[in-house]
Design a protein around this motif. Sequence first.
Motif, mmCIF file in Angstrom:
data_model
loop_
_atom_site.group_PDB
_atom_site.id
_atom_site.type_symbol
_atom_site.label_atom_id
_atom_site.label_comp_id
_atom_site.label_asym_id
_atom_site.label_seq_id
_atom_site.Cartn_x
_atom_site.Cartn_y
_atom_site.Cartn_z
ATOM 1 N N VAL A 127 33.647 16.328 19.105
ATOM 2 C CA VAL A 127 34.145 15.057 19.622
ATOM 3 C C VAL A 127 34.343 14.109 18.445
ATOM 4 O O VAL A 127 33.447 13.927 17.626
ATOM 5 C CB VAL A 127 33.162 14.445 20.634
ATOM 6 C CG1 VAL A 127 33.682 13.101 21.132
ATOM 7 C CG2 VAL A 127 32.949 15.381 21.799
ATOM 8 N N TYR A 128 35.542 13.547 18.361
ATOM 9 C CA TYR A 128 35.876 12.638 17.269
ATOM 10 C C TYR A 128 36.339 11.322 17.889
ATOM 11 O O TYR A 128 37.432 11.216 18.441
ATOM 12 C CB TYR A 128 36.976 13.249 16.401
ATOM 13 C CG TYR A 128 37.371 12.421 15.200
ATOM 14 C CD1 TYR A 128 36.452 12.185 14.174
ATOM 15 C CD2 TYR A 128 38.652 11.888 15.086
ATOM 16 C CE1 TYR A 128 36.816 11.430 13.072
ATOM 17 C CE2 TYR A 128 39.023 11.138 13.981
ATOM 18 C CZ TYR A 128 38.097 10.913 12.977
ATOM 19 O OH TYR A 128 38.450 10.154 11.876
ATOM 20 N N LEU A 129 35.475 10.330 17.804
ATOM 21 C CA LEU A 129 35.749 9.032 18.432
ATOM 22 C C LEU A 129 36.115 8.022 17.353
ATOM 23 O O LEU A 129 35.249 7.466 16.676
ATOM 24 C CB LEU A 129 34.522 8.560 19.221
ATOM 25 C CG LEU A 129 34.696 7.288 20.059
ATOM 26 C CD1 LEU A 129 35.666 7.530 21.195
ATOM 27 C CD2 LEU A 129 33.353 6.816 20.606
ATOM 28 N N ASP A 130 37.418 7.809 17.179
ATOM 29 C CA ASP A 130 37.895 6.779 16.266
ATOM 30 C C ASP A 130 38.644 5.718 17.061
ATOM 31 O O ASP A 130 38.583 5.698 18.300
ATOM 32 C CB ASP A 130 38.764 7.393 15.171
ATOM 33 C CG ASP A 130 40.039 8.027 15.738
ATOM 34 O OD1 ASP A 130 40.140 8.159 16.973
ATOM 35 O OD2 ASP A 130 40.934 8.386 14.951
ATOM 36 N N GLY A 131 39.353 4.842 16.375
ATOM 37 C CA GLY A 131 40.031 3.749 17.076
ATOM 38 C C GLY A 131 41.057 4.223 18.070
ATOM 39 O O GLY A 131 41.151 3.692 19.185
ATOM 40 N N LEU A 132 41.839 5.248 17.704
ATOM 41 C CA LEU A 132 42.879 5.743 18.595
ATOM 42 C C LEU A 132 42.271 6.445 19.808
ATOM 43 O O LEU A 132 42.673 6.192 20.954
ATOM 44 C CB LEU A 132 43.794 6.708 17.837
ATOM 45 C CG LEU A 132 45.005 7.217 18.607
ATOM 46 C CD1 LEU A 132 45.992 6.082 18.884
ATOM 47 C CD2 LEU A 132 45.702 8.339 17.839
ATOM 48 N N TRP B 253 39.421 -5.661 17.919
ATOM 49 C CA TRP B 253 38.563 -4.589 18.432
ATOM 50 C C TRP B 253 39.332 -3.317 18.776
ATOM 51 O O TRP B 253 38.770 -2.218 18.692
ATOM 52 C CB TRP B 253 37.808 -5.063 19.678
ATOM 53 C CG TRP B 253 36.824 -6.140 19.400
ATOM 54 C CD1 TRP B 253 36.928 -7.451 19.754
ATOM 55 C CD2 TRP B 253 35.591 -6.012 18.695
ATOM 56 N NE1 TRP B 253 35.839 -8.158 19.327
ATOM 57 C CE2 TRP B 253 34.991 -7.297 18.667
ATOM 58 C CE3 TRP B 253 34.927 -4.957 18.072
ATOM 59 C CZ2 TRP B 253 33.768 -7.539 18.056
ATOM 60 C CZ3 TRP B 253 33.705 -5.195 17.470
ATOM 61 C CH2 TRP B 253 33.144 -6.475 17.458
ATOM 62 N N LEU B 254 40.585 -3.429 19.181
ATOM 63 C CA LEU B 254 41.310 -2.250 19.659
ATOM 64 C C LEU B 254 42.507 -1.871 18.781
ATOM 65 O O LEU B 254 42.639 -0.713 18.377
ATOM 66 C CB LEU B 254 41.792 -2.477 21.100
ATOM 67 C CG LEU B 254 40.731 -2.372 22.194
ATOM 68 C CD1 LEU B 254 41.336 -2.702 23.545
ATOM 69 C CD2 LEU B 254 40.122 -0.971 22.231
ATOM 70 N N ILE B 255 43.394 -2.831 18.511
ATOM 71 C CA ILE B 255 44.651 -2.485 17.845
ATOM 72 C C ILE B 255 44.437 -2.103 16.389
ATOM 73 O O ILE B 255 44.963 -1.081 15.918
ATOM 74 C CB ILE B 255 45.661 -3.639 17.974
ATOM 75 C CG1 ILE B 255 45.992 -3.896 19.446
ATOM 76 C CG2 ILE B 255 46.935 -3.321 17.194
ATOM 77 C CD1 ILE B 255 46.928 -5.057 19.678
ATOM 78 N N GLU B 256 43.642 -2.897 15.652
ATOM 79 C CA GLU B 256 43.441 -2.587 14.235
ATOM 80 C C GLU B 256 42.739 -1.240 14.015
ATOM 81 O O GLU B 256 43.178 -0.455 13.169
ATOM 82 C CB GLU B 256 42.668 -3.718 13.566
ATOM 83 C CG GLU B 256 43.521 -4.962 13.343
ATOM 84 C CD GLU B 256 42.766 -6.042 12.589
ATOM 85 O OE1 GLU B 256 41.717 -5.719 11.985
ATOM 86 O OE2 GLU B 256 43.209 -7.205 12.604
ATOM 87 N N PRO B 257 41.651 -0.899 14.745
ATOM 88 C CA PRO B 257 41.052 0.433 14.556
ATOM 89 C C PRO B 257 42.003 1.567 14.927
ATOM 90 O O PRO B 257 42.037 2.599 14.252
ATOM 91 C CB PRO B 257 39.834 0.405 15.484
ATOM 92 C CG PRO B 257 39.504 -1.031 15.649
ATOM 93 C CD PRO B 257 40.817 -1.750 15.612
#
Length: 810
Positions: A74-79, A500-504
Amino acid sequence: MSLLHAAILLPLFYAIAVPLFHKAAKPIHTGWFVLPVPVLLFSYLISYLPAVRGEGPVTESAPWIPSLDINFTVYLDGLGLLFALLISGIGSLVVLYSIFYLSKTKEAIQNFYVYLLLFMGAMHGVVLSDNLVVLYGFWELTSLSSFLLIAFWYQREKSRYGAQKSMLITVFGGFAMLAGIVLLHIMTGTFSIREIIANADQVQSSALFVPAMLLILLGAFTKSAQFPFHIWLPDAMEAPTPVSAYLHSATMVKAGIYLVARLSPVFAGAAEWFWLVSAFGLATLFWGSFSAVKQTDLKAILAFSTVSQLGLIMCLFGLGSAAVYYGPGEDSKLYVLATTAAIFHLINHATFKGALFMVTGIVDHETGTRDIRKLGGLASLMPITFTLAMIGAFSMAGLPPFNGFLSKEMFFTGVLNASKMDIFSMETWGMLFPMLAWIASIFTFVYCMIFVFRTFTGKLKPEELDRKPHEAPLGLLLSPAVLASLVVVFGLFPDILSYWLIEPALASVLPGLLADEFYVHIYFWHGWTTELFMTIGVVALGTLLYMQLKRWQGIYGKLPQKLTLNRIYDRGLFYVDRLSLKLTRVYMTGSIRDYLVYIFTFAILVVGYALLQTGDWDFSSAQYAEITIYEALLITVLIISALAIPFVRSRITMIIVVGAVGYMVTLFFVILRAPDLALTQMIVETVSVALFLLCFYHLPKLRKERSPATFRLTNVLISVGVGAMMTLVALTANDSRLFESISDYYVKESYNLAGGKNIVNVILVDFRGFDTLLEIMVLGIASLGIYALIRLRHNGKQQLLSQDRKGGER
């Protein structure tokens, strides 16, 4: 296994319990038992916002098939977090909406929620998996579960047709994507997305770069309904409205968008990627908006609007990929804005499109129709629904002060910047982007006005409606009201999403390109810019076209109806069906002998080719033990028995001779000190002989007619070929080993690892325990099948007897 793994698997396992909840608490709507799942997931995932923003991606891995480089990572990044929040957040509102939309007595709601949870878990798996093979598994599960959701009302022919079309097109794209994944593995030696991105230079320098890119994009385009694969999405609108609101606003159709965004670091910067993604996106945007204007069903309008909006987002990701070509620096920032707009519009589209689908469901629920030719004058009877429809439609049309206006302005900025590029032949073709984008936006404005004003204004037509219209209950209004509120909030305060959402998410799509001082800042007033004048032109010309709609809408009738993509699909499917039927009739003769000929011929060719390829044959007898007199006698009897079978004229004698062959093998096991195998062989042979005798006793006697020469020759060739093949396989396996035998491992470790002195028993119970378990399951399933057939036959006889009695009474 971590909590993130559990978050993905929770909906899948919870789906198993839904029928139990439904049965145990019939007075309560099953949706209330399902609602905590997406709410819990959303609450859990949103807690990762600070960690992902501040510390970077979160990774958790669980081994699955390590030898093949397949792990459940599991890879949890901004996208991934952005998509996961959309899936769980919109999912919560859809489940709440469905509780009041679907009747607990008239609908099979337990099935609905099982399918919905399967889809929810699969979508989380797609956006949070780092391993491409695992991602592909979840990808196909979304196709399967969406097929079940679209075909929920399977009694309707249109529902079955739409489900089949979506399944065929998306699964076709999925297979293409799998081939692309294999090519990426060949180029990089890994299935990990992170490692593939790290080796992007190696991928781009490979001869397999373009084939892999084309196959990956084929999977993405079919899933996200890009032209010309968009034809499945309008037919998928036969699903219940909660399904449409979920699949086509925030989940399934966004899977292809996610794939393009996720693999942009690998393929972006190449001219092929830029042109394919941006050009197909622009074509989809134009064709979807143009087609939406002629629709008369509210859901059909929204279906083509979804196609159009997906094209807009895809186009922006394609334009944003130019930033990779320019590399870090000021030049790339112009094109980073396109990717920023894509991510922002991704969020905006989920809010206003989800609200509009729910509004459509309300109109259908309260009036009994979605046909705009029968609707009108509902604003005074349904004022809240009218308000929600205006907010959603005006946002989609790109009007202030709603969030759609902001992302549409950013879209105009993106296409204007693209027209000034000095790469990828944009000096010649660049001006097409702002022109087509502006024309498509005009059609978008027109169909948004049709959606609102043809439904809620004008004259009320009660005689055309199945039900007396009135305002919807609070339960149905709550979910679209939440989404409409977000449309307004994100429009008035857009920067609450930026940090919090768009930049990551932006950092995940374009890693390494953003300077430390770069940050997303979205605001309304930019002055009297070209983008603003383009918007004013859209509103002015769009209003004129809407008011004169009847005068120019006839152009749709001038288009060639025989060349539509839907007709090509239908005719193609028809001819494929006919061809497969003819082909099937050629080899499905109904003769068991023919089927055995096919199977044995295929086996001879494949195994024979494999033997020729190895080529290392050594038939030396030095390593064999001496043949005793007992073994020689048994071999002689066995050969004589086998040779006698073709010449026997009695079935009973033939079965006895075949049994003799089996019993000779049993004696071989005894001589070779394998009593357990001998016992098994003897029991199987005895049962087989007894069953054959019972069956063949009732068959007619064999006719002594002479078979044709070709018939006998085929039998001889197949028999000799299979015998020679198996003999060669046995000799080759013993004489020329391609790798070290595993038998030494069992001899050494059976007692140490399993504590058993009987190696065969240890292999069956411990080393190959799962094989044994599955064999037992196969036997159990076969037993249940036999039992069901016996019961079915018994019930059939009882029904026939009952019908005969009734017939006699009459």
